[in-house]
Write a protein that holds these residues in place. Structure first.
Motif, PDB file in Angstrom:
ATOM      1  N   PHE A 234      14.491 -41.998  10.812  1.00 25.30           N
ATOM      2  CA  PHE A 234      14.518 -40.936   9.808  1.00 25.30           C
ATOM      3  C   PHE A 234      14.819 -39.556  10.382  1.00 25.30           C
ATOM      4  O   PHE A 234      15.360 -38.709   9.668  1.00 25.30           O
ATOM      5  CB  PHE A 234      13.174 -40.898   9.056  1.00 25.30           C
ATOM      6  CG  PHE A 234      12.925 -42.126   8.234  1.00 25.30           C
ATOM      7  CD1 PHE A 234      13.491 -42.258   6.985  1.00 25.30           C
ATOM      8  CD2 PHE A 234      12.148 -43.165   8.720  1.00 25.30           C
ATOM      9  CE1 PHE A 234      13.268 -43.390   6.217  1.00 25.30           C
ATOM     10  CE2 PHE A 234      11.922 -44.303   7.964  1.00 25.30           C
ATOM     11  CZ  PHE A 234      12.491 -44.418   6.711  1.00 25.30           C
ATOM     12  N   ARG A 235      14.487 -39.308  11.644  1.00 24.00           N
ATOM     13  CA  ARG A 235      14.783 -37.992  12.210  1.00 24.00           C
ATOM     14  C   ARG A 235      16.159 -37.947  12.859  1.00 24.00           C
ATOM     15  O   ARG A 235      16.841 -36.925  12.787  1.00 24.00           O
ATOM     16  CB  ARG A 235      13.720 -37.592  13.231  1.00 24.00           C
ATOM     17  CG  ARG A 235      13.941 -36.210  13.833  1.00 24.00           C
ATOM     18  CD  ARG A 235      12.841 -35.833  14.786  1.00 24.00           C
ATOM     19  NE  ARG A 235      11.547 -35.741  14.096  1.00 24.00           N
ATOM     20  CZ  ARG A 235      10.398 -35.458  14.717  1.00 24.00           C
ATOM     21  NH1 ARG A 235      10.385 -35.251  16.027  1.00 24.00           N
ATOM     22  NH2 ARG A 235       9.276 -35.396  14.046  1.00 24.00           N
ATOM     23  N   HIS A 236      16.571 -39.047  13.475  1.00 27.04           N
ATOM     24  CA  HIS A 236      17.837 -39.046  14.198  1.00 27.04           C
ATOM     25  C   HIS A 236      18.951 -39.739  13.415  1.00 27.04           C
ATOM     26  O   HIS A 236      20.019 -39.155  13.201  1.00 27.04           O
ATOM     27  CB  HIS A 236      17.657 -39.715  15.567  1.00 27.04           C
ATOM     28  CG  HIS A 236      16.703 -38.971  16.460  1.00 27.04           C
ATOM     29  ND1 HIS A 236      17.054 -37.804  17.098  1.00 27.04           N
ATOM     30  CD2 HIS A 236      15.421 -39.233  16.812  1.00 27.04           C
ATOM     31  CE1 HIS A 236      16.015 -37.366  17.813  1.00 27.04           C
ATOM     32  NE2 HIS A 236      15.019 -38.220  17.655  1.00 27.04           N
ATOM     33  N   LEU A 238      19.098 -40.937  10.131  1.00 31.38           N
ATOM     34  CA  LEU A 238      19.350 -40.439   8.780  1.00 31.38           C
ATOM     35  C   LEU A 238      19.950 -39.047   8.803  1.00 31.38           C
ATOM     36  O   LEU A 238      20.821 -38.714   7.993  1.00 31.38           O
ATOM     37  CB  LEU A 238      18.047 -40.442   7.971  1.00 31.38           C
ATOM     38  CG  LEU A 238      18.158 -39.979   6.514  1.00 31.38           C
ATOM     39  CD1 LEU A 238      19.149 -40.852   5.752  1.00 31.38           C
ATOM     40  CD2 LEU A 238      16.795 -39.997   5.834  1.00 31.38           C
ATOM     41  N   ARG A 239      19.523 -38.219   9.750  1.00 27.93           N
ATOM     42  CA  ARG A 239      20.047 -36.852   9.835  1.00 27.93           C
ATOM     43  C   ARG A 239      21.544 -36.847  10.092  1.00 27.93           C
ATOM     44  O   ARG A 239      22.255 -35.962   9.610  1.00 27.93           O
ATOM     45  CB  ARG A 239      19.318 -36.099  10.936  1.00 27.93           C
ATOM     46  CG  ARG A 239      19.702 -34.637  11.035  1.00 27.93           C
ATOM     47  CD  ARG A 239      18.864 -33.945  12.086  1.00 27.93           C
ATOM     48  NE  ARG A 239      19.187 -32.528  12.166  1.00 27.93           N
ATOM     49  CZ  ARG A 239      18.580 -31.694  13.006  1.00 27.93           C
ATOM     50  NH1 ARG A 239      17.610 -32.131  13.803  1.00 27.93           N
ATOM     51  NH2 ARG A 239      18.939 -30.422  13.035  1.00 27.93           N
ATOM     52  N   ASN A 240      22.028 -37.830  10.815  1.00 28.44           N
ATOM     53  CA  ASN A 240      23.454 -37.878  11.142  1.00 28.44           C
ATOM     54  C   ASN A 240      24.293 -38.526  10.046  1.00 28.44           C
ATOM     55  O   ASN A 240      25.489 -38.720  10.234  1.00 28.44           O
ATOM     56  CB  ASN A 240      23.658 -38.614  12.463  1.00 28.44           C
ATOM     57  CG  ASN A 240      23.328 -37.754  13.659  1.00 28.44           C
ATOM     58  OD1 ASN A 240      24.151 -37.018  14.173  1.00 28.44           O
ATOM     59  ND2 ASN A 240      22.070 -37.828  14.095  1.00 28.44           N
ATOM     60  N   THR A 241      23.661 -38.864   8.939  1.00 28.64           N
ATOM     61  CA  THR A 241      24.428 -39.330   7.774  1.00 28.64           C
ATOM     62  C   THR A 241      24.549 -38.242   6.711  1.00 28.64           C
ATOM     63  O   THR A 241      25.013 -38.506   5.608  1.00 28.64           O
ATOM     64  CB  THR A 241      23.748 -40.564   7.144  1.00 28.64           C
ATOM     65  OG1 THR A 241      22.474 -40.183   6.612  1.00 28.64           O
ATOM     66  CG2 THR A 241      23.570 -41.670   8.166  1.00 28.64           C
ATOM     67  N   LEU A 242      24.146 -37.011   7.060  1.00 24.50           N
ATOM     68  CA  LEU A 242      24.125 -35.945   6.065  1.00 24.50           C
ATOM     69  C   LEU A 242      25.513 -35.576   5.551  1.00 24.50           C
ATOM     70  O   LEU A 242      25.667 -35.252   4.382  1.00 24.50           O
ATOM     71  CB  LEU A 242      23.447 -34.694   6.651  1.00 24.50           C
ATOM     72  CG  LEU A 242      21.918 -34.730   6.725  1.00 24.50           C
ATOM     73  CD1 LEU A 242      21.402 -33.441   7.345  1.00 24.50           C
ATOM     74  CD2 LEU A 242      21.322 -34.914   5.344  1.00 24.50           C
ATOM     75  N   ALA A 313      25.265 -28.629   8.228  1.00 25.57           N
ATOM     76  CA  ALA A 313      24.814 -29.987   8.546  1.00 25.57           C
ATOM     77  C   ALA A 313      25.282 -30.436   9.916  1.00 25.57           C
ATOM     78  O   ALA A 313      24.610 -31.230  10.579  1.00 25.57           O
ATOM     79  CB  ALA A 313      25.317 -30.961   7.486  1.00 25.57           C
ATOM     80  N   ASP A 314      26.440 -29.953  10.371  1.00 28.56           N
ATOM     81  CA  ASP A 314      27.006 -30.393  11.642  1.00 28.56           C
ATOM     82  C   ASP A 314      27.589 -29.177  12.355  1.00 28.56           C
ATOM     83  O   ASP A 314      28.636 -28.652  11.970  1.00 28.56           O
ATOM     84  CB  ASP A 314      28.108 -31.428  11.410  1.00 28.56           C
ATOM     85  CG  ASP A 314      28.563 -32.083  12.708  1.00 28.56           C
ATOM     86  OD1 ASP A 314      28.240 -31.542  13.780  1.00 28.56           O
ATOM     87  OD2 ASP A 314      29.238 -33.125  12.642  1.00 28.56           O
TER      88      ASP A 314
END
Length: 322
Positions: A234-236, A238-242, A313-314
């Motif tokens: 959830f921290r790594h 999921l964050r990279n699917t933003l 986000a990126d």
């Protein structure tokens, strides 16, 4: 800044093209004189109205006048309501906005967790069942979902109202049904009907992105460091699917507003969709044109905001480059 100006220019170009097409369609849909006076009007009355509406002016002059007025928020008078189009649209915006935002919240609030769960436990039988259900959700037309829900929850069980918006209250000039019991119950079925296909779409997208991210090296390094699965997922991951989630969310807002026409017609929801369909049947050209321009502005604004959110986000996205 250069990137922002370029995207802003593209947004204005899109709105200009759509306004040109909408204005041209308005001249082809029907005769506004007939729409106002009817078929039994005399030739003199028809000629007087054409002169009052300045319909005999050259096309370029009429379009330039339309753009100049539209920039100031003036889309003319509704032929049917005999009121300013801006006022007619403003009355319908709260109903459609609440329907679209509620459907968006439902689609993201259900679709993202389902996609994450289906990716993490991808080998389980119920994850496969979720993906099969998502295919059904994407395939079902929105109006079919609405009709089935009316039959189940209104006709058979009698739990929810089958049409209308319920009671509303005015808060700062905004007519909302979210603060009344009947307004909330009336919102449930239209919002869920509009959100079903989007839930399935979000779930499948999140699952695909999560599976891709979980194969990357930094996830292996995170596991090697001894981080708990919950932190890794959830921290790594999921964050990279933003980025794709932001893209889909932005597109969804425009989709939900533009395609709420079907749901509003099924549930007789008093929003922009029912207004647009009524305007089509009655050749209310100013309302039709204003609706199309409004939707174009909405899509252009959303796409611009989504592009700018990429940078938040990126950090690898550089706004200074195209």
């Amino acid at each position: 800044m250069l990137y922002f100006l370029r995207r802003l220019g593209q947004a204005f170009l899109v709105v200009f093209i759509v306004s040109l097409i909408a204005f041209q369609l308005g001249t082809l849909i029907g005769d506004p004189v007939t729409a106002v006076l009817g078929l039994d009007a005399t030739s003199a009355a028809r000629a007087d109205l054409r002169e009052a509406l300045r319909l005999d002016d050259p096309y370029v002059v009429r379009y330039a006048r339309f753009v100049a007025d539209a920039v100031q928020g003036d889309f003319g008078m509704s032929y049917r309501a005999q009121r300013p189009v801006a006022d007619v649209i403003a009355e319908r915006i709260p109903a459609t906005a609440e329907l679209a935002i509620t459907a968006l919240i439902v689609s993201l609030g259900i679709g993202i967790p389902l996609g994450v769960v289906a990716a993490i436990w991808r080998e389980s039988w119920w994850a496969s069942l979720l993906m099969t259900g998502s295919i059904v959700g994407v395939s079902l037309p929105t109006f079919v979902v609405g009709i089935l829900m009316i039959f189940a929850f209104s006709v058979t069980l009698g739990w929810l109202p089958s049409y209308g918006r319920g009671a509303t209250v005015s808060v700062g000039g905004w007519e909302t049904g979210l603060l009344t019991a009947s307004g909330l119950t009336a919102l449930i079925m239209p919002a869920v009907s509009l959100a079903v296909s989007q839930v399935a779409l979000v779930a499948r997208l999140v699952r695909a992105e999560m599976l891709e991210v979980l194969r990357m090296d930094f996830i292996r390094f995170a596991r090697a460091r001894g981080l708990r699965d919950r932190v890794v997922h959830f921290r790594h991951a999921l964050r990279n699917t933003l980025l794709p989630i932001i893209t889909v969310s932005g597109i969804q807002i425009g989709y939900l507003v533009a395609f709420a026409v079907v749901v509003e017609q099924v549930f007789q929801w008093p929003g922009l969709g029912t207004m647009f369909l009524s305007a089509l049947t009655e050749s209310d050209i100013p309302v039709i044109t204003a609706f199309l321009v409004l939707i174009a502005c909405l899509f252009a604004t959303i796409n611009l905001v989504v592009d700018l959110l990429y940078a938040l986000a990126d950090p690898r996205v550089r706004l200074s480059r195209g």
